[in-house]
Write a protein that holds these residues in place. Structure first.
Motif, short mmCIF file in Angstrom:
data_model
loop_
_atom_site.label_atom_id
_atom_site.label_comp_id
_atom_site.label_asym_id
_atom_site.label_seq_id
_atom_site.Cartn_x
_atom_site.Cartn_y
_atom_site.Cartn_z
N ASP A 7 0.90 -1.24 0.00
CA ASP A 7 -0.03 0.05 0.00
C ASP A 7 1.06 1.27 0.10
N GLU A 8 2.05 1.06 -0.03
CA GLU A 8 3.13 2.25 0.32
C GLU A 8 3.51 2.68 -1.20
N ARG A 9 3.01 3.95 -1.48
CA ARG A 9 3.65 4.30 -2.89
C ARG A 9 4.03 5.96 -2.67
N ILE A 10 5.04 6.31 -2.91
CA ILE A 10 5.79 7.38 -2.35
C ILE A 10 6.08 8.28 -3.83
N PRO A 11 6.06 9.37 -4.01
CA PRO A 11 6.69 10.10 -4.77
C PRO A 11 8.39 9.80 -4.88
N ILE A 12 9.01 9.65 -6.01
CA ILE A 12 10.10 9.37 -6.10
C ILE A 12 11.08 10.66 -6.84
N LYS A 13 12.11 10.96 -6.12
CA LYS A 13 13.07 12.14 -6.20
C LYS A 13 14.34 11.89 -5.80
N ALA A 14 15.04 12.61 -6.91
CA ALA A 14 16.62 12.22 -6.56
C ALA A 14 16.97 13.31 -5.39
N ARG A 15 18.03 13.05 -4.83
CA ARG A 15 18.60 13.56 -3.87
C ARG A 15 20.13 14.27 -4.09
N ARG A 16 20.42 15.35 -3.91
CA ARG A 16 21.86 15.99 -4.42
C ARG A 16 22.79 15.43 -3.28
N VAL A 64 4.88 6.30 -22.70
CA VAL A 64 4.09 6.12 -21.29
C VAL A 64 3.08 6.92 -21.29
N THR A 65 1.87 6.00 -21.39
CA THR A 65 0.55 6.77 -21.28
C THR A 65 -0.15 7.03 -19.91
N ASP A 66 0.65 6.46 -18.78
CA ASP A 66 -0.04 6.47 -17.64
C ASP A 66 0.56 7.65 -16.91
N ALA A 67 -0.27 8.33 -16.41
CA ALA A 67 0.42 9.75 -15.71
C ALA A 67 1.20 9.32 -14.49
N GLY A 68 0.87 8.73 -13.48
CA GLY A 68 1.82 8.34 -12.43
C GLY A 68 2.87 7.45 -12.63
N LEU A 69 2.78 6.75 -13.69
CA LEU A 69 3.84 5.92 -13.81
C LEU A 69 5.12 6.84 -14.71
N ARG A 70 4.48 7.78 -15.47
CA ARG A 70 5.53 8.60 -16.23
C ARG A 70 6.14 9.47 -15.16
N GLU A 71 5.50 10.00 -14.24
CA GLU A 71 6.18 10.69 -13.17
C GLU A 71 7.05 9.74 -12.47
N ASP A 72 6.76 8.77 -12.11
CA ASP A 72 7.74 7.76 -11.42
C ASP A 72 8.90 7.32 -12.25
N VAL A 73 8.87 7.19 -13.59
CA VAL A 73 10.10 7.05 -14.58
C VAL A 73 10.75 8.21 -14.48
N LYS A 74 10.12 9.44 -14.59
CA LYS A 74 11.09 10.65 -14.29
C LYS A 74 12.05 10.58 -13.08
N GLY A 75 11.23 10.31 -12.06
CA GLY A 75 11.97 10.24 -10.80
C GLY A 75 13.27 9.25 -10.83
N PHE A 76 12.80 8.10 -11.20
CA PHE A 76 13.69 7.05 -11.50
C PHE A 76 14.88 7.38 -12.31
N ILE A 77 14.63 8.15 -13.17
CA ILE A 77 15.89 8.72 -14.07
C ILE A 77 16.86 9.58 -13.41
N GLY A 78 16.14 10.58 -12.47
CA GLY A 78 16.95 11.31 -11.64
C GLY A 78 17.82 10.69 -10.61
N GLN A 79 17.00 9.78 -10.03
CA GLN A 79 17.89 8.89 -9.07
C GLN A 79 19.00 8.01 -9.43
#
Length: 297
Positions: A7-16, A64-79
């Motif tokens: 049940d835990e889904r969190i925003p994915i973000k890169a940390r500097r 990627v047509t799913d908006a939530g997955l698209r944001e996750d992929v962007k976060g993945f790329i940053g990390q």
């Protein structure tokens, strides 16, 4: 390790994050060169590998047509881009300690830049095969990310690595990376499925990844041990078993083997693997992540 955490889904973000390697000794696992170099293989593999992840994901992001997955992929790329740079910095530190890594890392770069490129070894693929090749490579990444999440979960729990004479900077770097692997553990799997994956591609991807990783790791440990200027000798299976089964400083062979059938269960999802809460708890106390939040880096 599997933890019900679905049940835990969190925003994915890169940390500097930044790490200062000046005081990190060559054998940062105290009095254990083989364990040190077994983990150091990560620094050989990940700069080129995670750079390849990022390039392929940027390429497929418009599909990627799913908006939530698209944001996750962007976060993945940053990390992943941040992980690649952090591990590359460790290679520079090893060079200052007279450990040459270029001969091995060039082979890894060839693997990702040529063999796994859009045009593998320069071949021009017809359009249907290009689509299938992309799906296959996404399945390879999903299989690799299963291992990084499972190993990340192990590392977050590895209390035997908390000896005060082990290098704290390296331990923070590895656990920061482990925690972010746990955070984004579902992205590669979900992206592969979203863009035409399926069980057969998952199976083939794992069957290719397991022997490749095993080979690269064994060769990598031998390479680092041979290039160690302190002359620790060849890696030995007995030393690995002692470090894993008796000392708890590495995952044991049984734990590693059990990672494969978990991934191949028909109902598998990465959120069944590891714990987001544990990853968040470590990132809340990580010196590097804390400094990044405060703007001190």
């Amino acid at each position: 390790m599997t933890t019900a955490d679905t049940d835990e889904r969190i925003p994915i973000k890169a940390r500097r994050v930044r790490f200062d390697w000046q005081e990190t000794p060559l054998h940062w696992v105290a009095d254990d060169p083989q364990t040190t170099h077994t983990i150091n293989v990560l620094h050989l593999l990940l700069p080129a590998g995670e750079k390849w992840f990022v390039e392929l994901y940027r390429q497929v992001l418009p599909q990627v047509t799913d908006a939530g997955l698209r944001e996750d992929v962007k976060g993945f790329i940053g990390q992943e881009a941040t992980h690649s740079r952090a591990h590359a910095a460790v290679l520079d530190h090893l060079a200052t300690q007279n450990v040459a890594t270029t001969r091995y890392t060039r082979r890894i770069e060839w693997l990702f830049d040529r063999l796994l490129a859009d045009r593998p070894i320069g071949l021009r693929l017809p359009r249907p095969l290009r689509r299938e090749w992309t799906r296959h490579r996404l399945a390879l990444i999903a299989a690799i990310e299963h291992f990084t999440a499972a190993l990340g979960a192990w590392l977050l729990d590895a209390e035997q690595l908390d000896r005060p004479d082990n290098d704290p900077v390296m331990m923070d770097m590895l656990r920061w990376h482990a925690a972010e692997e746990v955070e984004h553990r579902s992205v590669a799997f979900e992206l592969s499925e979203h863009l035409g994956g399926g069980y057969f591609r998952r199976l083939v991807g794992m069957l290719e990844v397991v022997p490749a990783l095993l080979y690269l790791w064994i060769v990598g440990v031998a390479f680092l041990m041979k290039g160690d200027p302190t002359g620790p000798g060849r890696p030995r299976v007995r030393s690995y078993l002692r470090a894993s089964l008796r000392a708890g400083r590495l995952p044991g062979p049984g734990a590693l083997a059990r990672m494969v059938p978990r991934y191949l269960r028909p109902g598998y999802h990465p959120l069944q693997e590891a714990s987001t809460a544990k990853a968040q708890a470590y990132l809340a106390r990580s010196p590097a992540a804390t400094a990044a939040r405060s703007g001190a880096v």
